[in-house]
Scaffold this active site. Structure first.
Site, PDB file in Angstrom:
ATOM      1  CG  HIS A  60      50.730  41.075  41.576  1.00  0.00           C
ATOM      2  ND1 HIS A  60      49.788  40.776  40.620  1.00  0.00           N
ATOM      3  CD2 HIS A  60      50.632  40.103  42.519  1.00  0.00           C
ATOM      4  CE1 HIS A  60      49.147  39.667  40.968  1.00  0.00           C
ATOM      5  NE2 HIS A  60      49.632  39.247  42.122  1.00  0.00           N
ATOM      6  CD  GLU A  63      51.345  43.050  38.324  1.00  0.00           C
ATOM      7  OE1 GLU A  63      51.481  41.829  38.210  1.00  0.00           O
ATOM      8  OE2 GLU A  63      50.241  43.589  38.554  1.00  0.00           O
ATOM      9  CG  HIS A 157      46.906  43.683  38.618  1.00  0.00           C
ATOM     10  ND1 HIS A 157      47.586  42.811  39.426  1.00  0.00           N
ATOM     11  CD2 HIS A 157      45.814  44.070  39.320  1.00  0.00           C
ATOM     12  CE1 HIS A 157      46.931  42.662  40.562  1.00  0.00           C
ATOM     13  NE2 HIS A 157      45.849  43.412  40.534  1.00  0.00           N
ATOM     14  CD  GLU A 221      46.635  41.467  34.493  1.00  0.00           C
ATOM     15  OE1 GLU A 221      47.724  42.079  34.367  1.00  0.00           O
ATOM     16  OE2 GLU A 221      46.404  40.677  35.435  1.00  0.00           O
TER      17      GLU A 221
HETATM   18 ZN   LIG Z   1      49.248  41.719  38.893  1.00  0.00          ZN
END
Ligand SMILES: [Zn+2]
Length: 336
Positions: A60, A63, A157, A221
């Site tokens: 992504h 990020e 991420h 995350e």
């Molecule tokens: Zn992500």
């Protein structure tokens, strides 16, 4: 290695639309370095190693903190300030999204793996990239020396929304497997105290490497989305340290120093029709806990209420088309 560009990231961003011929180098310690494509770098020690390690970021594009961490680790490897004791494939996923500071340009890349790209428009850059990244990972594992016995993949991420639990890991579903103690130790060392166990096979990058190559893979995350240069990298010192230890060849501890709380998905929330109503507020943080009996969604006669044990919500997003996933409800597993 990066021509006139100062680092791995700048090179990846500047050459996103070019064809890169692979280039190779050998560092003074004997480490072999291969730049296979923009944002794809393999390093291999000249000593026997037992682990293939894939470290990916920027699937992504907005990020940015993990991208900055990977950029700096690669710079330190090339400057020989970071020891290399295992073979590592570093990946920066989506340079086009990074250029425009967006999560993605045409299609969410982290739904394109495990072969899902084959069902998409392969003319799209992100679709082509996902296919190529799968091939790079496949080749990386296929070219392992016989001494390698373990495959790890950490896909880094940051989340769009805040979280009651600042950092958490997602462990992809593979039939019959359990989260090993040494991976819990890696998470604890990375200051990650929460892991979400998926209960269905997915199409994320980490699902791909675990389903196809039996890697111990995680989507990590690590904090919240911020623009390049605005991250407080001190908040990421745990993962930075843990990755550097692994790259250097330090074995993982057998047991985690601190307990890691495991959650399992108990309900996948789906938008079922135009009349579907959602009772989780728009600004709910990930891992917000709801008491037994709380109404979560309703659609005419049908509804979902929290069961006998409290449940937490993650990834709530009711603004998706009918038939798509609007979030997950999780239940904590009892500590062993
Ligand atoms: Zn992500």
């Amino acid at each position: 290695m990066f021509g006139s560009y100062s680092n791995f990231l700048d090179h990846c961003l500047a050459t996103a639309d070019e064809t890169i011929e692979p280039s190779f180098d050998i560092l003074s310690a004997g480490t072999e370095v291969a730049l296979l494509d923009g944002g794809v770098l393999r390093v291999e020690p000249n000593t026997a190693c037992d682990t293939s390690l894939v470290i990916s970021c920027g699937v992504h594009g907005n990020e940015t903190a993990p991208i900055e961490i990977v950029r700096d680790i690669v710079s330190d490897v090339l400057a020989e300030e970071q020891k290399v004791g295992q073979r590592v494939l570093f990946i920066i996923g989506n340079p086009w999204a990074m250029q425009v500071a967006k999560r993605f340009v045409d299609v969410n890349m982290n739904r394109l793996f495990a072969g899902d790209w084959q069902h998409q428009d392969v003319g799209l850059k992100e679709v082509k990239r996902a296919a190529k990244l799968e091939a790079f990972v496949a080749n990386f594992f296929a070219s392992e020396p016989v001494t390698v016995t373990q495959r790890y993949h950490y896909d880094l991420h940051t989340a769009i929304r805040g979280s009651q639990r600042e950092r958490f890991a997602v462990y992809p579903f593979v039939e019959g497997r359990q989260l090993p103690a040494n991976q819990q130790a890696f998470l604890a060392r990375s200051d990650i105290d929460t892991v979400l166990l998926q209960r269905e096979a997915g199409n994320t990058f980490s699902s791909f490497s675990s389903l196809k190559y039996e890697a111990q893979s995680f989507t990590l995350e690590l904090g919240q989305v911020k623009p390049f240069g605005e991250n407080d990298l001190k908040r990421y010192s745990g993962i930075d340290y843990a990755l550097r230890e692994l790259i250097a060849g330090e074995p993982l501890p057998e047991q985690p120093k601190r307990p890691v709380t495991q959650f399992e998905v108990c309900h996948s929330i789906e938008v079922t029709s135009e009349h579907w109503e959602f009772f989780v507020p728009d600004d709910a943080l990930n891992f917000t806990e709801y008491a037994p009996g709380t109404l979560i969604w309703r659609d005419g006669e049908r509804e979902y209420r929290v069961g006998e044990q409290p449940e937490c919500i993650v990834f709530p997003n009711p603004k998706v088309p009918v038939g798509q996933r609007a979030g997950l409800m999780l239940r904590a597993l009892a500590a062993e």
